[in-house]
Design an enzyme around this catalytic site. Structure first.
Site, mmCIF file in Angstrom:
data_model
loop_
_atom_site.group_PDB
_atom_site.id
_atom_site.type_symbol
_atom_site.label_atom_id
_atom_site.label_comp_id
_atom_site.label_asym_id
_atom_site.label_seq_id
_atom_site.Cartn_x
_atom_site.Cartn_y
_atom_site.Cartn_z
ATOM 1 N N ASP A 70 19.418 69.403 17.878
ATOM 2 C CA ASP A 70 18.743 68.934 19.091
ATOM 3 C C ASP A 70 19.588 69.345 20.297
ATOM 4 O O ASP A 70 20.801 69.145 20.310
ATOM 5 C CB ASP A 70 18.602 67.403 19.028
ATOM 6 C CG ASP A 70 17.697 66.871 20.120
ATOM 7 O OD1 ASP A 70 16.522 66.577 19.816
ATOM 8 O OD2 ASP A 70 18.156 66.773 21.280
ATOM 9 N N ASP A 117 12.432 76.413 29.179
ATOM 10 C CA ASP A 117 11.875 77.299 28.142
ATOM 11 C C ASP A 117 12.845 78.428 27.818
ATOM 12 O O ASP A 117 13.038 78.799 26.656
ATOM 13 C CB ASP A 117 10.550 77.917 28.628
ATOM 14 C CG ASP A 117 9.426 76.892 28.616
ATOM 15 O OD1 ASP A 117 9.655 75.790 28.098
ATOM 16 O OD2 ASP A 117 8.333 77.204 29.135
ATOM 17 N N GLU A 131 12.581 70.015 21.754
ATOM 18 C CA GLU A 131 13.857 70.735 21.762
ATOM 19 C C GLU A 131 14.612 70.503 20.457
ATOM 20 O O GLU A 131 15.814 70.597 20.372
ATOM 21 C CB GLU A 131 14.674 70.346 23.007
ATOM 22 C CG GLU A 131 15.528 69.091 22.932
ATOM 23 C CD GLU A 131 14.758 67.781 22.767
ATOM 24 O OE1 GLU A 131 13.557 67.805 22.453
ATOM 25 O OE2 GLU A 131 15.393 66.729 22.931
HETATM 26 N N1 LIG Z 1 10.957 73.271 29.012
HETATM 27 C C1 LIG Z 1 10.498 72.691 27.916
HETATM 28 N N2 LIG Z 1 10.775 71.383 27.732
HETATM 29 C C2 LIG Z 1 10.353 70.791 26.618
HETATM 30 C C3 LIG Z 1 9.625 71.446 25.645
HETATM 31 N N3 LIG Z 1 9.353 70.571 24.652
HETATM 32 C C4 LIG Z 1 9.891 69.383 24.997
HETATM 33 N N4 LIG Z 1 10.522 69.496 26.182
HETATM 34 C C5 LIG Z 1 11.236 68.482 26.933
HETATM 35 O O1 LIG Z 1 12.429 68.162 26.287
HETATM 36 C C6 LIG Z 1 12.857 66.897 26.769
HETATM 37 C C7 LIG Z 1 13.487 66.123 25.635
HETATM 38 O O2 LIG Z 1 14.077 64.954 26.201
HETATM 39 P P1 LIG Z 1 14.685 63.810 25.360
HETATM 40 O O3 LIG Z 1 13.887 63.593 24.090
HETATM 41 O O4 LIG Z 1 14.872 62.624 26.236
HETATM 42 O O5 LIG Z 1 16.082 64.323 24.901
HETATM 43 P P2 LIG Z 1 17.285 64.943 25.690
HETATM 44 O O6 LIG Z 1 17.094 64.939 27.148
HETATM 45 O O7 LIG Z 1 17.585 66.284 25.119
HETATM 46 O O8 LIG Z 1 18.428 63.933 25.354
HETATM 47 P P3 LIG Z 1 19.247 63.880 24.037
HETATM 48 O O9 LIG Z 1 18.423 64.482 22.966
HETATM 49 O O10 LIG Z 1 19.505 62.436 23.821
HETATM 50 O O11 LIG Z 1 20.493 64.671 24.273
HETATM 51 C C8 LIG Z 1 11.608 66.224 27.367
HETATM 52 O O12 LIG Z 1 11.774 66.101 28.757
HETATM 53 C C9 LIG Z 1 10.476 67.177 27.023
HETATM 54 O O13 LIG Z 1 9.508 67.222 28.058
HETATM 55 C C10 LIG Z 1 9.306 72.832 25.870
HETATM 56 O O14 LIG Z 1 8.678 73.490 25.085
HETATM 57 N N5 LIG Z 1 9.784 73.379 27.011
#
Ligand SMILES: Nc1nc2c(ncn2[C@@H]2O[C@H](COP(=O)(O)OP(=O)(O)OP(=O)(O)O)[C@@H](O)[C@H]2O)c(=O)[nH]1
Length: 392
Positions: A263, A280, A306
């Protein structure tokens, strides 16, 4: 994506049907016009040129019959009923003769003057025939014989000559017509074959193109069904399928394998700070780093957002930990450059190996175990590898 497949297939099917329909119409048109032309040629062949030759031959026969009848009646000195029968016979032959001269006059394509002359000669012959019959009816056989000898025979010879020349010309024309018609028939057959070959080739080409299009569409659909659109790596469905297969293989053959759940750390912050497009790019960059750091026999898949999975077949825990740590460090020491900005990101890894579990290990257990390890990596400060049941 979902609506593209049925539309594509529908489009291919409709075009296929339309091409087949047009092809069938074309084929029917060629077939029937060729048949009609052949039929017409054959009819012309048997009706037109031989009509004149047949009529001329019959005319010759009638002349011969009339002449013989007159001669016989004169020599046999026929009278009474016998003479009446001969007269009737001559009349029948003359009406036949008239019918044939009409056919010749309407269809003869040679010198028309010849026909006029023939008609005039026949009229003259009728007068001579009338004179002979009159002599026979009054019993003047010697005079009748003399008329035949002096006027009749030369006239018959003259008419026979004329008929012969008409017949020769008509025959010549008929032969020319037959060979011309044969050529035409051959031409029709050749054309028919050529069109049929062209049509067949066209159908073959269209079929190959359609099959190729279907194949490409199918391959594309398969690709999209198992590939992540943004990063081009395996999607969750494909990755889970491979992971499950690896678990089964390991249970059957006792082969070791490792699985890491990854992650990207604080990814939300990256999105918030630099925007989704840069987010992205980071995801794509992460995948590139994984692909270059891992073996080709390893597999990386996007589990969602992610979050990623890394599957390392035939790799024990020790080896997997070394590889994953190297990957983590590589990511930590690199930056993504976009619009002059340098973006640094890190990732946390939860690592599980098959040897650490029982033989009846299931996919759900393995996922849970890796997820727990990843949770621990996050809890312990992120940017680290956490091994299930122990940490590096
Ligand atoms: N740019 C982009 N963002 C994405 C995609 N899929 C998910 N996200 C974003 O990834 C973010 C994941 O955030 P969180 O689940 O809070 O996790 P994090 O910020 O990485 O925090 P931790 O995992 O605790 O380190 C969210 O804001 C989603 O909108 C994608 O395909 N592209």
């Amino acid at each position: 994506m979902k609506t593209q497949r049925p539309n594509g297939i529908l489009y291919i099917l409709i075009s296929g049907f339309m091409i087949a329909f047009v092809g069938a119409l074309l084929f029917l048109w060629i077939f029937f016009s060729s048949m009609r032309a052949m039929h017409q040629t054959t009819r012309d062949l048997y009706e037109h040129p031989y009509a004149v030759t047949n009529a001329a031959l019959q005319l010759k026969t009638s002349l011969y019959q009339i002449r013989s009848s007159l001669l016989f009646a004169t020599l046999a000195q026929s009278k009474g009923q016998a003479l009446q029968d001969t007269i009737q016979f001559i009349r029948d032959q003359e009406s036949l003769l008239e019918k044939n001269i009409r056919i010749i006059a309407s269809s003869y394509s040679g010198d028309k003057q010849q026909i006029s002359k023939l008609q005039a000669e026949l009229q003259a012959l009728y007068h001579i025939r009338a004179a002979i019959l009159e002599k026979l009816q009054t019993g003047h056989y010697v005079e009748a014989d003399r008329i035949i000898e002096i006027n009749g025979s030369p006239k018959f010879v003259e008419i026979a000559k004329l008929t012969e020349s008409v017949l020769a010309f008509a025959q010549q024309r008929a032969n020319a017509y037959v060979s011309e018609s044969q050529k035409q028939l051959e031409g029709h057959t050749r054309k028919g074959l050529m069109y049929a070959t062209l049509l067949l080739t066209l159908f073959l080409i269209v079929s190959v193109v359609l099959v190729w299009r279907m194949y490409r569409l199918h391959a594309e659909v398969d690709k999209f069904a198992f590939t992540d659109f943004l990063t081009g790596i395996a999607n969750r469905r494909r990755f889970m399928f491979e992971l499950e297969s690896e678990i089964r293989r390991s249970q059957r053959y006792g082969s070791p394998f490792s699985f890491a759940m990854v992650d990207i750390d604080h990814f939300k912050k990256i999105n918030d700070r630099y925007g989704h497009l840069v987010g992205d790019l980071v995801l794509q960059n992460f995948c590139l780093k994984c692909v270059s750091a891992l073996r080709t026999s390893d597999m990386i898949g996007r589990l969602g957002g992610e979050e990623f999975g890394i599957l390392m077949p035939m790799t024990d825990l020790h080896e997997a930990a070394r590889v994953i740590e190297r990957l983590r460090s590589e990511i930590d020491h690199s930056v993504v450059t976009e619009n002059g900005q340098q973006i640094h990101y890190t990732a946390s890894f939860g690592l599980v190996a098959s040897s650490h579990h029982h033989l009846d290990l299931s996919l759900t257990q393995m996922m849970k175990s890796a997820d727990a390890a990843l949770y621990n990596a996050k809890q312990q400060g992120r940017n680290r590898v956490y091994i299930a049941n122990g940490s590096l």
